[in-house]
Motif scaffolding. Structure first.
Motif, PDB file in Angstrom:
ATOM      1  N   MET A 175       0.828  -1.204   0.000  1.00  0.00           N
ATOM      2  CA  MET A 175       0.000   0.000   0.000  1.00  0.00           C
ATOM      3  C   MET A 175       0.865   1.257   0.000  1.00  0.00           C
ATOM      4  O   MET A 175       0.491   2.274  -0.592  1.00  0.00           O
ATOM      5  N   GLY A 176       2.037   1.193   0.643  1.00  0.00           N
ATOM      6  CA  GLY A 176       2.944   2.334   0.653  1.00  0.00           C
ATOM      7  C   GLY A 176       3.476   2.658  -0.729  1.00  0.00           C
ATOM      8  O   GLY A 176       3.593   3.826  -1.113  1.00  0.00           O
ATOM      9  N   ILE A 177       3.795   1.608  -1.497  1.00  0.00           N
ATOM     10  CA  ILE A 177       4.283   1.802  -2.869  1.00  0.00           C
ATOM     11  C   ILE A 177       3.183   2.396  -3.738  1.00  0.00           C
ATOM     12  O   ILE A 177       3.423   3.323  -4.524  1.00  0.00           O
ATOM     13  N   TRP A 178       1.973   1.877  -3.591  1.00  0.00           N
ATOM     14  CA  TRP A 178       0.842   2.437  -4.341  1.00  0.00           C
ATOM     15  C   TRP A 178       0.617   3.890  -3.944  1.00  0.00           C
ATOM     16  O   TRP A 178       0.320   4.737  -4.797  1.00  0.00           O
ATOM     17  N   GLN A 179       0.747   4.187  -2.657  1.00  0.00           N
ATOM     18  CA  GLN A 179       0.525   5.551  -2.187  1.00  0.00           C
ATOM     19  C   GLN A 179       1.514   6.527  -2.814  1.00  0.00           C
ATOM     20  O   GLN A 179       1.172   7.679  -3.092  1.00  0.00           O
TER      21      GLN A 179
END
Length: 268
Positions: A153-157
């Motif tokens: 989710m951090g990479i997507w964010q």
């Protein structure tokens, strides 16, 4: 700035910060489509502070849990629920900080502020949200959040630094693709916004500290207050609607706006 202009910026930021429709994209569009002057970074910082207080207040129980868990985290105790939540929020914020610094150093952050870019990101990531929301499983809840999911989710964010993508939208998309329920996926996305907003607000704050004066401080306080009120209303409404409504209404809005902006961009 006039009171009307401040209210407009504050309400747009407050409503769009947590809805999956891109607050940065709307704030960039405001001067481009209305002819109003750009509100400047001081007001940007102020409205971000307003929305930060809103999400902290709304999810106070979880925020308090994470804050209380920090001392245990520093002692290496990840068995505690609060320490684990704090750790995962920190991990999930690292990609967006690194990508943000890269964009700042290379100057790409300014190069991506055009109407055409926002139009395409509105359209594409709106459709991706629809796909993830319709195809994603609903087997996970917030307590299932893992290190792997936080990194994902951090990479997507980090992708949300491209204007028009929507930070909340892309993290909700990631959560739904990982199998989280709509409510819990949105909850995780909102909690992830807290360290992200703090990081971006601190960076902007350092840049504009020298610009501070009485008039700007007054304008900033007004903008922050109304952004807080608008964000609380928008956040409360969205979280309640997710009990019975999908993300499709937001997708429809994104697709329509995206198509319009692409048309404007290529006809200019």
């Amino acid at each position: 700035m006039t009171l009307y202009h401040l209210l407009l910026v504050a309400i747009i930021q407050g409503i769009t910060e947590f809805l999956p429709v891109s607050s940065s994209g709307h704030l960039i569009l405001l001067p481009n489509l209305t002819g109003l002057a750009d509100q400047g970074q001081v007001i940007d910082v102020a409205v971000h502070v307003g929305t930060l207080f809103a999400v902290i207040l709304y999810f106070w129980r979880d925020v308090r849990l994470a804050v209380m868990g920090l001392p245990k985290l520093f002692r290496g105790n990840l068995d505690d629920a609060g320490a684990k939540l704090a750790f995962l929020l920190i991990v999930g914020t690292i990609p967006v900080i690194l990508f943000g610094l890269f964009l700042k150093v290379t100057g790409l952050d300014d190069a991506m502020r055009g109407i055409t870019v926002i139009g395409w990101t509105m359209l594409i990531f709106g459709l991706v949200l629809y796909w993830a929301d319709q195809r994603g499983a609903t087997t996970k809840v917030a307590s299932d959040w893992s290190l792997k999911d936080a990194i994902t989710m951090g990479i997507w964010q980090a992708v949300a630094l491209i204007p028009g993508t929507s930070r909340s939208g892309i993290t909700i998309t990631a959560a739904r693709s990982l199998g989280y329920t709509r409510e819990d996926g949105a909850k995780l996305a909102m909690l992830m916004s807290i360290p992200t907003i703090i990081a971006s607000g601190t960076l902007l704050g350092l840049e504009v500290a020298s610009e501070a004066n009485t008039a700007l401080a007054r304008d900033g306080a007004i903008a922050a207050f109304f952004a807080f009120v608008a964000a609380m209303l928008a956040l409360t409404l969205m979280m309640r609607l997710l009990k019975s409504v999908s993300f499709t209404p937001y997708v429809i809005y994104r697709v329509i706006l995206g198509v319009i902006l692409i048309g404007i961009g290529y006809s200019a």
